[in-house]
Design a protein around this motif. Structure first.
Motif, mmCIF file in Angstrom:
data_model
loop_
_atom_site.group_PDB
_atom_site.id
_atom_site.type_symbol
_atom_site.label_atom_id
_atom_site.label_comp_id
_atom_site.label_asym_id
_atom_site.label_seq_id
_atom_site.Cartn_x
_atom_site.Cartn_y
_atom_site.Cartn_z
ATOM 1 N N GLY A 1 -32.062 32.568 0.039
ATOM 2 C CA GLY A 1 -31.002 31.683 -0.420
ATOM 3 C C GLY A 1 -29.626 32.285 -0.442
ATOM 4 N N SER A 2 -29.471 33.443 -1.063
ATOM 5 C CA SER A 2 -28.164 34.090 -1.195
ATOM 6 C C SER A 2 -28.325 35.599 -1.093
ATOM 7 C CB SER A 2 -27.506 33.741 -2.532
ATOM 8 O OG SER A 2 -27.330 32.348 -2.670
ATOM 9 N N CYS A 3 -27.244 36.269 -0.753
ATOM 10 C CA CYS A 3 -27.249 37.725 -0.642
ATOM 11 C C CYS A 3 -27.283 38.358 -2.032
ATOM 12 C CB CYS A 3 -25.997 38.174 0.109
ATOM 13 S SG CYS A 3 -25.843 39.962 0.294
ATOM 14 N N LYS A 4 -28.078 39.402 -2.178
ATOM 15 C CA LYS A 4 -28.131 40.132 -3.446
ATOM 16 C C LYS A 4 -27.131 41.287 -3.475
ATOM 17 C CE LYS A 4 -33.018 39.076 -4.308
ATOM 18 N NZ LYS A 4 -34.384 39.646 -4.497
ATOM 19 N N GLY B 1 -17.322 39.288 -0.614
ATOM 20 C CA GLY B 1 -17.463 37.842 -0.570
ATOM 21 C C GLY B 1 -16.112 37.159 -0.577
ATOM 22 N N ASN C 1 -17.947 30.582 -0.058
ATOM 23 C CA ASN C 1 -19.190 31.156 -0.568
ATOM 24 C C ASN C 1 -19.930 31.972 0.476
ATOM 25 O OD1 ASN C 1 -18.852 29.921 -3.095
ATOM 26 N ND2 ASN C 1 -19.849 28.033 -2.405
ATOM 27 N N SER D 1 -20.377 35.637 2.765
ATOM 28 C CA SER D 1 -20.161 37.064 2.501
ATOM 29 C C SER D 1 -20.734 37.940 3.599
ATOM 30 C CB SER D 1 -20.820 37.450 1.173
ATOM 31 O OG SER D 1 -22.236 37.293 1.251
ATOM 32 N N CYS E 1 -23.229 40.810 3.966
ATOM 33 C CA CYS E 1 -24.390 41.143 3.143
ATOM 34 C C CYS E 1 -24.987 42.493 3.522
ATOM 35 C CB CYS E 1 -25.452 40.047 3.290
ATOM 36 S SG CYS E 1 -26.863 40.265 2.176
ATOM 37 N N GLN F 1 -23.854 35.918 5.512
ATOM 38 C CA GLN F 1 -24.716 34.972 4.815
ATOM 39 C C GLN F 1 -23.901 34.095 3.870
ATOM 40 O OE1 GLN F 1 -27.950 36.813 2.686
ATOM 41 N NE2 GLN F 1 -28.962 34.879 2.214
ATOM 42 N N THR G 1 -24.660 30.710 0.843
ATOM 43 C CA THR G 1 -25.525 30.462 -0.303
ATOM 44 C C THR G 1 -26.450 29.294 0.007
ATOM 45 O OG1 THR G 1 -23.856 28.987 -1.280
ATOM 46 C CG2 THR G 1 -23.803 31.312 -1.937
ATOM 47 N N ASN G 2 -27.440 29.100 -0.851
ATOM 48 C CA ASN G 2 -28.374 27.966 -0.710
ATOM 49 C C ASN G 2 -29.075 27.945 0.648
ATOM 50 O OD1 ASN G 2 -27.599 26.918 -3.303
ATOM 51 N ND2 ASN G 2 -25.761 26.069 -2.359
#
Length: 306
Positions: free
Chosen positions: A37-40, A45, A56, A58, A60, A73, A75-76
């Motif tokens: 889903g999203s980058c950790k 970003g 949103n 970034s 990654c 990447q 989000t979602n």
């Protein structure tokens, strides 16, 4: 009206015969990134995939340490889109960049290309498969990012997964501050190889489903002799990146698992093995970070610390 030669050129650029199959390990990475889903580990970003979109997106670094890769990447479950870059020495082509209102006469690494003495003065957006990475500028509030800060070198190899295909390119240009800080842009030739005549200097692939994988380390840079810089067609240039690209893609662990550990023994007459393909003993390097396992950088090459 477009000529027959133009239509033929476009059809050839979009032909599946030019595409590489997406390897299983890359497909697994693609699926896992979208499922997550999203980058950790956001390296930076606040970027846009296209003007008017949300910021949103970034750079990654979730697999920066295990696979030596950086990617883009959202989000979602989103990745990023594909815009078309028409910068550099266009030369001849199908004219799809002719009406572009966002064209620069040179790419960011023109001087390096010239230093290769390969018979060209800059990258050609109609021939070279190149990707735009990095955001630079002095405009107040503009979000900047330098891929070199995480070990991605100029003109290093980038794998692009687009439309269920994969192509190899190089990091060949950067985004300036003449608009919002954008990510997700490639040369005209690479865009047409992915999506045919649906993209051009003024038309993008808007879906955020493209994966750009940039590889770190000096070993990811083909250099003057490692690519056919003087190629006269997209096919000739992209195919010249095949051997290096395949070796770098092998870094990516299948099903999300890290690369196997280095072999403790080697058969007689074989080359030493390591856990980071392309960064074993003898590979070019600029620092210890470019070398696998316990190897260090000595006189520009990875070697044992002894």
């Amino acid at each position: 009206m477009r000529s027959f030669d133009t239509l033929l050129f476009t059809a050839l650029a979009a032909s599946p015969a030019l595409a590489r199959q997406v390897p299983a390990n890359v497909q697994s990475l693609y699926n896992s990134i979208r499922a997550q889903g999203s980058c950790k580990n956001i390296l930076k970003g606040g970027f846009y995939s296209q003007e008017g979109d949300s910021k949103n997106f970034s750079y990654c670094g979730d697999h920066l340490n295990d696979y030596g890769i950086m990617y883009l990447q959202g989000t979602n479950g989103n990745l990023v889109n594909m815009d078309i870059d028409c910068d550099g020495a266009l030369g001849t082509g199908d004219g799809s960049c002719d009406s572009s209102q966002d064209t620069q006469g040179e790419t960011s690494f023109k001087d390096t290309i010239t230093s290769y003495k390969a018979g060209i003065k800059d990258l050609n957006a109609y021939i070279h498969s190149f990707v735009v990475l990095g955001n630079e500028g002095s405009k107040s509030g503009y979000v900047t990012f330098e891929p070199e800060s995480v070990g991605v070198d100029p003109l290093s190899l980038v794998a692009v997964v687009c439309g269920n295909k994969m192509f190899y390119g190089v990091w060949g240009d950067t985004n300036g501050d003449d608009g919002p800080p954008l990510v997700g842009e490639v040369s005209d030739a690479l865009g047409r190889a992915c999506y045919g005549s649906a993209v051009n200097g003024n038309a993008a692939h808007d879906a955020n489903d493209v994966l750009y994988i940039a590889f770190t380390g000096a070993g990811a840079v083909p250099g003057a002799k490692g690519a056919n810089w003087s190629a006269s067609s997209f096919t000739d240039f992209e195919s010249s990146l095949g051997a290096l690209g395949d070796s770098l893609v092998a870094r990516i662990g299948s099903s999300g698992s890290p690369p196997p550990p280095a072999s403790s023994t080697k058969p007689s007459g074989s080359q030493p093995t390591c856990s980071w393909s392309g960064h074993c003993a003898g590979a070019k390097c600029s620092s210890d970070d470019d070398c696998s396992d316990d190897l260090v950088c000595k006189s520009g090459k990875c070697a044992t610390d002894s």
